[in-house]
Scaffold this motif. Structure first.
Motif, PDB file in Angstrom:
ATOM      1  N   GLU A 107      -5.927   3.595   8.291  1.00  0.00           N
ATOM      2  CA  GLU A 107      -5.682   2.808   7.549  1.00  0.00           C
ATOM      3  C   GLU A 107      -6.252   3.397   5.660  1.00  0.00           C
ATOM      4  O   GLU A 107      -5.467   2.666   4.604  1.00  0.00           O
ATOM      5  N   ALA A 108      -7.030   3.890   5.336  1.00  0.00           N
ATOM      6  CA  ALA A 108      -8.041   5.156   4.510  1.00  0.00           C
ATOM      7  C   ALA A 108      -6.337   5.974   4.431  1.00  0.00           C
ATOM      8  O   ALA A 108      -6.463   5.643   2.779  1.00  0.00           O
ATOM      9  N   LEU A 109      -5.696   6.511   4.920  1.00  0.00           N
ATOM     10  CA  LEU A 109      -4.887   7.075   4.568  1.00  0.00           C
ATOM     11  C   LEU A 109      -3.266   6.386   4.134  1.00  0.00           C
ATOM     12  O   LEU A 109      -2.958   6.951   3.273  1.00  0.00           O
ATOM     13  N   GLN A 110      -3.138   5.024   4.579  1.00  0.00           N
ATOM     14  CA  GLN A 110      -2.618   4.669   4.005  1.00  0.00           C
ATOM     15  C   GLN A 110      -2.623   4.042   3.133  1.00  0.00           C
ATOM     16  O   GLN A 110      -1.196   4.451   1.926  1.00  0.00           O
ATOM     17  N   ALA A 111      -3.561   3.363   2.799  1.00  0.00           N
ATOM     18  CA  ALA A 111      -4.083   3.046   1.163  1.00  0.00           C
ATOM     19  C   ALA A 111      -4.144   3.996   0.454  1.00  0.00           C
ATOM     20  O   ALA A 111      -3.493   3.686  -0.933  1.00  0.00           O
ATOM     21  N   ALA A 112      -3.689   5.934   0.674  1.00  0.00           N
ATOM     22  CA  ALA A 112      -4.497   6.631  -0.114  1.00  0.00           C
ATOM     23  C   ALA A 112      -2.973   6.715  -0.566  1.00  0.00           C
ATOM     24  O   ALA A 112      -2.240   6.938  -1.732  1.00  0.00           O
ATOM     25  N   VAL A 113      -1.481   6.975   0.308  1.00  0.00           N
ATOM     26  CA  VAL A 113      -0.549   7.061   0.037  1.00  0.00           C
ATOM     27  C   VAL A 113       0.046   5.984  -0.367  1.00  0.00           C
ATOM     28  O   VAL A 113       0.780   6.612  -1.394  1.00  0.00           O
ATOM     29  N   ALA A 114      -0.839   4.562  -0.599  1.00  0.00           N
ATOM     30  CA  ALA A 114       0.308   3.905  -1.016  1.00  0.00           C
ATOM     31  C   ALA A 114      -0.443   3.866  -2.791  1.00  0.00           C
ATOM     32  O   ALA A 114       0.226   4.025  -3.924  1.00  0.00           O
ATOM     33  N   ALA A 115      -1.090   4.221  -2.669  1.00  0.00           N
ATOM     34  CA  ALA A 115      -2.170   5.228  -4.167  1.00  0.00           C
ATOM     35  C   ALA A 115      -1.242   5.639  -4.992  1.00  0.00           C
ATOM     36  O   ALA A 115      -0.858   5.486  -6.133  1.00  0.00           O
ATOM     37  N   TRP A 116      -1.201   6.584  -3.661  1.00  0.00           N
ATOM     38  CA  TRP A 116      -0.290   7.983  -5.191  1.00  0.00           C
ATOM     39  C   TRP A 116       1.312   7.308  -4.765  1.00  0.00           C
ATOM     40  O   TRP A 116       1.568   8.366  -6.265  1.00  0.00           O
ATOM     41  N   SER A 117       1.651   7.256  -4.466  1.00  0.00           N
ATOM     42  CA  SER A 117       2.898   5.862  -4.745  1.00  0.00           C
ATOM     43  C   SER A 117       3.506   5.949  -5.706  1.00  0.00           C
ATOM     44  O   SER A 117       3.669   5.546  -7.017  1.00  0.00           O
ATOM     45  N   ARG A 118       1.976   4.703  -6.426  1.00  0.00           N
ATOM     46  CA  ARG A 118       1.865   3.836  -7.712  1.00  0.00           C
ATOM     47  C   ARG A 118       1.540   4.964  -8.840  1.00  0.00           C
ATOM     48  O   ARG A 118       2.028   5.093  -9.320  1.00  0.00           O
ATOM     49  N   ALA A 119       0.382   5.903  -7.854  1.00  0.00           N
ATOM     50  CA  ALA A 119       0.120   6.873  -9.648  1.00  0.00           C
ATOM     51  C   ALA A 119       0.979   7.387  -9.941  1.00  0.00           C
ATOM     52  O   ALA A 119       1.053   8.191 -11.459  1.00  0.00           O
ATOM     53  N   ARG A 120       2.058   7.796  -9.103  1.00  0.00           N
ATOM     54  CA  ARG A 120       3.182   9.132  -8.996  1.00  0.00           C
ATOM     55  C   ARG A 120       4.485   8.316  -9.711  1.00  0.00           C
ATOM     56  O   ARG A 120       5.494   8.515 -10.300  1.00  0.00           O
TER      57      ARG A 120
END
Length: 167
Positions: A15-28
Protein backbone atom coordinates in the motif's frame (compact mmCIF):
# COMPACT_ATOMS: atom_id res chain seq x y z
CA UNK A 1 -0.43 6.11 -19.25
CA UNK A 2 2.00 3.87 -17.42
CA UNK A 3 0.68 0.76 -15.76
CA UNK A 4 2.63 -0.07 -12.61
CA UNK A 5 2.41 -3.32 -10.66
CA UNK A 6 3.47 -3.41 -7.03
CA UNK A 7 4.02 -6.97 -5.83
CA UNK A 8 4.74 -7.46 -2.13
CA UNK A 9 3.35 -10.03 0.29
CA UNK A 10 3.45 -7.45 3.09
CA UNK A 11 0.16 -5.56 2.68
CA UNK A 12 1.31 -2.35 4.38
CA UNK A 13 4.45 -2.21 2.23
CA UNK A 14 2.44 -2.76 -0.95
CA UNK A 15 0.00 0.00 0.00
CA UNK A 16 2.84 2.41 0.84
CA UNK A 17 4.53 1.74 -2.50
CA UNK A 18 1.25 2.10 -4.39
CA UNK A 19 0.63 5.46 -2.65
CA UNK A 20 4.20 6.58 -3.45
CA UNK A 21 3.71 5.72 -7.13
CA UNK A 22 0.48 7.77 -7.15
CA UNK A 23 2.34 10.70 -5.53
CA UNK A 24 5.10 10.42 -8.16
CA UNK A 25 2.46 10.41 -10.90
CA UNK A 26 0.85 13.58 -9.54
CA UNK A 27 4.19 15.32 -8.91
CA UNK A 28 5.49 14.61 -12.43
CA UNK A 29 2.20 15.05 -14.25
CA UNK A 30 2.60 11.58 -15.73
CA UNK A 31 -0.62 9.55 -15.99
CA UNK A 32 -0.16 6.32 -14.10
CA UNK A 33 -2.26 3.45 -12.82
CA UNK A 34 -0.71 1.45 -9.95
CA UNK A 35 -2.08 -1.92 -8.89
CA UNK A 36 -0.95 -3.93 -5.86
CA UNK A 37 -0.60 -7.72 -5.82
CA UNK A 38 -0.02 -9.89 -2.72
CA UNK A 39 1.96 -12.61 -4.51
CA UNK A 40 3.98 -13.43 -7.58
CA UNK A 41 1.25 -15.83 -8.68
CA UNK A 42 -1.44 -13.14 -8.59
CA UNK A 43 0.72 -10.76 -10.61
CA UNK A 44 1.58 -13.48 -13.13
CA UNK A 45 -2.15 -14.18 -13.61
CA UNK A 46 -2.92 -10.47 -14.11
CA UNK A 47 0.08 -9.91 -16.40
CA UNK A 48 -0.96 -12.34 -19.18
CA UNK A 49 0.32 -10.54 -22.24
CA UNK A 50 2.52 -7.77 -20.93
CA UNK A 51 -0.03 -5.39 -19.47
CA UNK A 52 2.45 -3.59 -17.13
CA UNK A 53 5.17 -1.09 -17.93
CA UNK A 54 6.88 -0.90 -14.52
CA UNK A 55 7.09 -3.65 -11.91
CA UNK A 56 8.06 -3.07 -8.28
CA UNK A 57 8.81 -6.57 -7.02
CA UNK A 58 9.60 -7.74 -3.51
CA UNK A 59 12.41 -10.29 -3.76
CA UNK A 60 11.24 -12.56 -0.95
CA UNK A 61 7.64 -13.69 -1.25
CA UNK A 62 5.78 -16.95 -0.58
CA UNK A 63 6.04 -19.55 -3.32
CA UNK A 64 7.39 -17.37 -6.12
CA UNK A 65 10.22 -14.92 -5.41
CA UNK A 66 10.50 -11.64 -7.27
CA UNK A 67 13.60 -13.00 -9.05
CA UNK A 68 11.74 -16.13 -10.22
CA UNK A 69 8.79 -14.01 -11.33
CA UNK A 70 11.12 -11.72 -13.28
CA UNK A 71 12.72 -14.69 -15.03
CA UNK A 72 9.29 -16.03 -16.01
CA UNK A 73 8.11 -12.64 -17.25
CA UNK A 74 11.27 -12.08 -19.30
CA UNK A 75 11.00 -15.58 -20.79
CA UNK A 76 7.41 -14.74 -21.79
CA UNK A 77 8.56 -11.55 -23.54
CA UNK A 78 8.00 -8.84 -20.92
CA UNK A 79 9.88 -5.61 -21.59
CA UNK A 80 8.73 -3.98 -18.35
CA UNK A 81 11.16 -1.95 -16.27
CA UNK A 82 11.69 -4.00 -13.13
CA UNK A 83 12.70 -2.64 -9.73
CA UNK A 84 13.44 -5.09 -6.93
CA UNK A 85 12.57 -4.10 -3.39
CA UNK A 86 13.81 -6.04 -0.37
CA UNK A 87 15.42 -5.82 3.02
CA UNK A 88 18.31 -8.09 2.00
CA UNK A 89 21.04 -6.59 -0.13
CA UNK A 90 22.69 -9.96 -0.83
CA UNK A 91 20.17 -10.60 -3.64
CA UNK A 92 21.29 -7.55 -5.63
CA UNK A 93 23.59 -9.54 -7.91
CA UNK A 94 20.76 -11.82 -8.99
CA UNK A 95 18.55 -8.82 -9.68
CA UNK A 96 20.98 -7.37 -12.16
CA UNK A 97 21.45 -10.76 -13.85
CA UNK A 98 17.81 -10.66 -14.90
CA UNK A 99 18.07 -7.12 -16.32
CA UNK A 100 16.50 -5.24 -13.42
CA UNK A 101 16.49 -1.45 -13.62
CA UNK A 102 17.30 -0.95 -9.96
CA UNK A 103 17.42 -2.49 -6.52
CA UNK A 104 15.92 -0.65 -3.53
CA UNK A 105 16.30 -1.52 0.13
CA UNK A 106 13.38 -1.41 2.57
CA UNK A 107 12.25 0.89 3.96
CA UNK A 108 12.13 2.64 0.59
CA UNK A 109 12.53 6.40 0.68
CA UNK A 110 10.10 8.33 -1.49
CA UNK A 111 12.93 10.44 -2.89
CA UNK A 112 14.86 7.38 -4.06
CA UNK A 113 11.73 5.72 -5.47
CA UNK A 114 10.90 8.92 -7.40
CA UNK A 115 14.43 8.91 -8.90
CA UNK A 116 14.05 5.28 -9.99
CA UNK A 117 10.57 5.90 -11.44
CA UNK A 118 11.97 8.90 -13.35
CA UNK A 119 14.64 6.62 -14.79
CA UNK A 120 12.05 3.97 -15.70
CA UNK A 121 9.86 6.57 -17.44
CA UNK A 122 12.87 7.87 -19.38
CA UNK A 123 13.75 4.36 -20.53
CA UNK A 124 10.17 3.57 -21.46
CA UNK A 125 9.94 6.71 -23.56
CA UNK A 126 12.79 5.26 -25.65
CA UNK A 127 11.16 1.89 -26.22
CA UNK A 128 10.57 0.65 -29.76
CA UNK A 129 7.40 1.69 -31.55
CA UNK A 130 4.40 -0.28 -30.40
CA UNK A 131 0.81 -0.95 -31.27
CA UNK A 132 -1.95 -1.50 -28.71
CA UNK A 133 -4.74 -3.75 -29.90
CA UNK A 134 -7.83 -5.24 -28.33
CA UNK A 135 -8.02 -8.99 -28.68
CA UNK A 136 -10.59 -11.12 -26.91
CA UNK A 137 -11.70 -8.12 -24.86
CA UNK A 138 -8.17 -7.53 -23.54
CA UNK A 139 -5.73 -4.75 -24.45
CA UNK A 140 -2.34 -6.02 -25.60
CA UNK A 141 0.78 -4.01 -26.45
CA UNK A 142 2.78 -5.33 -29.40
CA UNK A 143 6.26 -4.01 -30.18
CA UNK A 144 7.12 -3.40 -33.85
CA UNK A 145 10.21 -5.68 -33.81
CA UNK A 146 8.02 -8.54 -32.51
CA UNK A 147 5.39 -8.26 -35.27
CA UNK A 148 5.90 -10.71 -38.12
CA UNK A 149 2.76 -9.84 -40.09
CA UNK A 150 -0.64 -8.26 -39.57
CA UNK A 151 -3.88 -9.61 -40.92
CA UNK A 152 -7.31 -8.13 -40.43
CA UNK A 153 -10.72 -9.53 -41.24
CA UNK A 154 -13.85 -7.53 -41.60
CA UNK A 155 -17.27 -7.99 -43.10
CA UNK A 156 -18.45 -5.53 -45.75
CA UNK A 157 -22.06 -5.62 -46.84
CA UNK A 158 -22.91 -4.46 -50.33
CA UNK A 159 -25.09 -1.37 -50.61
CA UNK A 160 -27.03 -2.92 -53.49
CA UNK A 161 -30.39 -4.21 -52.19
CA UNK A 162 -30.51 -7.99 -52.12
CA UNK A 163 -26.79 -8.23 -52.90
CA UNK A 164 -25.27 -8.80 -49.48
CA UNK A 165 -21.71 -9.96 -49.87
CA UNK A 166 -18.88 -10.72 -47.56
CA UNK A 167 -15.34 -9.80 -48.52
Amino acid sequence: MYRVAVCDDEGEQAEALQAAVAAWSRARGIPCNAQAFPSGESLWFAWQGGAFDILLLDVEMGKTSGIELDKSLRAAGSRAEIVFITSHFEFAGEGYEVDALHYLLKPVSREKLFQVLDKAAARLSQEPPSLVITSGGERVKLYAPDILYVESFRMILSSTPGQGSIR
